[in-house]
Scaffold this motif. Structure first.
Motif, mmCIF file in Angstrom:
data_model
loop_
_atom_site.group_PDB
_atom_site.id
_atom_site.type_symbol
_atom_site.label_atom_id
_atom_site.label_comp_id
_atom_site.label_asym_id
_atom_site.label_seq_id
_atom_site.Cartn_x
_atom_site.Cartn_y
_atom_site.Cartn_z
ATOM 1 N N GLU A 64 11.286 -10.808 -51.414
ATOM 2 C CA GLU A 64 10.616 -10.225 -50.263
ATOM 3 C C GLU A 64 11.873 -10.880 -49.109
ATOM 4 N N SER A 106 13.705 -6.740 -52.071
ATOM 5 C CA SER A 106 12.448 -6.451 -51.278
ATOM 6 C C SER A 106 11.926 -4.845 -51.444
ATOM 7 N N THR A 108 10.593 -3.153 -48.938
ATOM 8 C CA THR A 108 10.423 -2.717 -47.494
ATOM 9 C C THR A 108 11.691 -3.354 -46.877
ATOM 10 N N MET A 235 2.145 -10.472 -49.297
ATOM 11 C CA MET A 235 3.275 -10.090 -50.442
ATOM 12 C C MET A 235 2.903 -11.142 -51.589
ATOM 13 N N GLN A 259 4.529 -1.731 -47.165
ATOM 14 C CA GLN A 259 3.932 -2.948 -47.820
ATOM 15 C C GLN A 259 2.594 -2.869 -48.211
#
Length: 275
Positions: A64, A106, A108, A235, A259
Motif C-alpha cells: 500500500e 499499491s 490505487t 487495507m 480501495q
C-alpha cells in the motif's frame, strides 16, 4: 498486519512469519522467513532498527505504498501534525539493508503520488508494472436519495426482513464519519431489534471488538452479515464472501472509491451502491 500474519501461519510450517511490535520481539526474529512491522518500528525505533540491521534481509516490501504520500504527507502548515511521519522515511531502509531489493505495491495510486513516492523510497529507476484497477465482476449502482437517512436505507431493512439472515449476503456500509455510522447502526438495530449479525467498526472501536470483527470477516463461515464502518476497516483485511458495499456519502477521491469497492471484488459477483 496481524491479519496477514495469521493467514500465512495457517499454512503450517511452510515458513516462519512474525509481526514485530517492538524491541522485545527481536530475540525471536533470527530464523524468520517473513517479518511484518510498521514504519514507526522499522525506521522510527532506533533500538529496534539497530537490532534488525544485523539480519540478512534479501527483500523489502512496502505494501500500500501510496500511504507514504497520503499518511506521511508533509504538512504545508508547520503547526499541523503529520498523521504518520515515519512513512516518509521508508527510503532509509536502503541504507539499513543495502543488499536488499525493494518491492512497492499499491492497488490505487495516481500519477502524481507515484512520482512522489518513488522519490521518497529512492526508487526512481525502478521497473514498473502497471495494470488497470478495473474489475469486471463489480457492478456499480448510484442513485440519489432524500436527506433523511431513514428513507435512504429503508430498502435495506426491507431486504433483511424478507431474507433468511443466514443466507443474507455479507454487506459493508461505509460512512465518512463515526457519527454517520452510529446513526445507521442505531437505525438498523431499532428497526430490527432481533438482528444480532451486525457490528460497527471505526477508529474508536475497542481493540478486542476490532479483532473479533476482523476474525469473523476473515472466515467464510463468519456470523456477521452487516458491518457499519469507516475507512478504519481498510487495507489488508481479507474479507471473505463480501457481496455488497454500500457507500453512505461519496469517498474523498477516486482512489478511495477503488480501495473501498475492491473489498467486494474478490468474489464471483459484487454490487456496490452509493447513496
Amino acid at each position: 498486519m496481524q491479519d496477514q500474519v495469521a493467514r500465512l501461519q495457517s499454512f503450517g510450517h511452510i515458513m516462519k512469519v512474525m509481526y514485530v511490535k517492538g524491541q522485545e520481539d527481536c530475540h525471536s526474529v533470527e530464523d524468520c522467513d517473513v517479518i511484518f512491522s510498521s514504519p514507526e518500528n522499522l525506521v522510527g525505533n532506533e533500538a529496534l532498527r539497530n537490532s534488525l540491521a544485523r539480519l540478512k534481509v534479501s527483500l523489502l516490501v512496502v505494501d500500500e505504498f501510496h500511504t507514504v504520500s497520503t499518511w506521511g504527507e508533509l504538512s504545508k502548515n508547520e503547526s499541523e501534525k503529520i498523521f504518520r511521519r515515519w512513512f516518509r522515511h521508508l527510503g532509509e531502509l536502503h541504507s539499513i539493508f543495502p543488499d536488499a531489493g525493494m518491492l512497492a505495491l499499491s492497488a490505487t495510486c495516481t500519477d502524481s503520488i507515484l512520482q512522489e513516492v518513488l522519490s521518497a523510497l529512492a526508487m526512481e529507476s525502478a521497473n514498473r508494472i502497471i495494470v488497470s484497477p478495473d474489475k469486471s465482476n463489480i457492478k456499480y449502482t448510484v442513485f440519489r436519495t432524500g436527506r433523511a437517512m431513514e428513507s435512504s436505507l429503508c430498502w435495506l431493512i426491507d431486504e433483511i426482513r424478507e431474507a433468511d439472515m443466514e443466507h443474507f449476503p455479507r454487506t459493508l456500509i461505509y460512512c465518512n464519519s463515526i457519527l454517520d455510522g452510529a446513526r445507521i447502526f442505531m437505525y438498523v438495530k431499532t428497526e430490527l431489534p432481533d438482528c444480532n449479525a451486525i457490528e460497527m467498526f471505526h477508529s474508536e472501536t475497542n481493540d478486542d471488538i476490532k479483532t473479533s470483527i476482523v476474525s469473523d470477516l476473515s472466515s467464510s463461515e463468519g456470523f456477521l452479515k452487516i458491518v457499519v464502518c469507516t475507512s478504519a476497516l481498510g487495507m489488508g483485511v481479507d474479507i471473505k464472501n463480501c457481496k455488497n458495499i454500500i457507500l453512505y456519502g461519496p469517498p474523498r477521491n477516486v482512489a478511495d472509491l477503488v480501495q473501498i469497492v475492491g473489498r467486494a471484488g474478490t468474489n464471483a459477483s459484487a454490487f456496490c451502491s452509493s447513496l
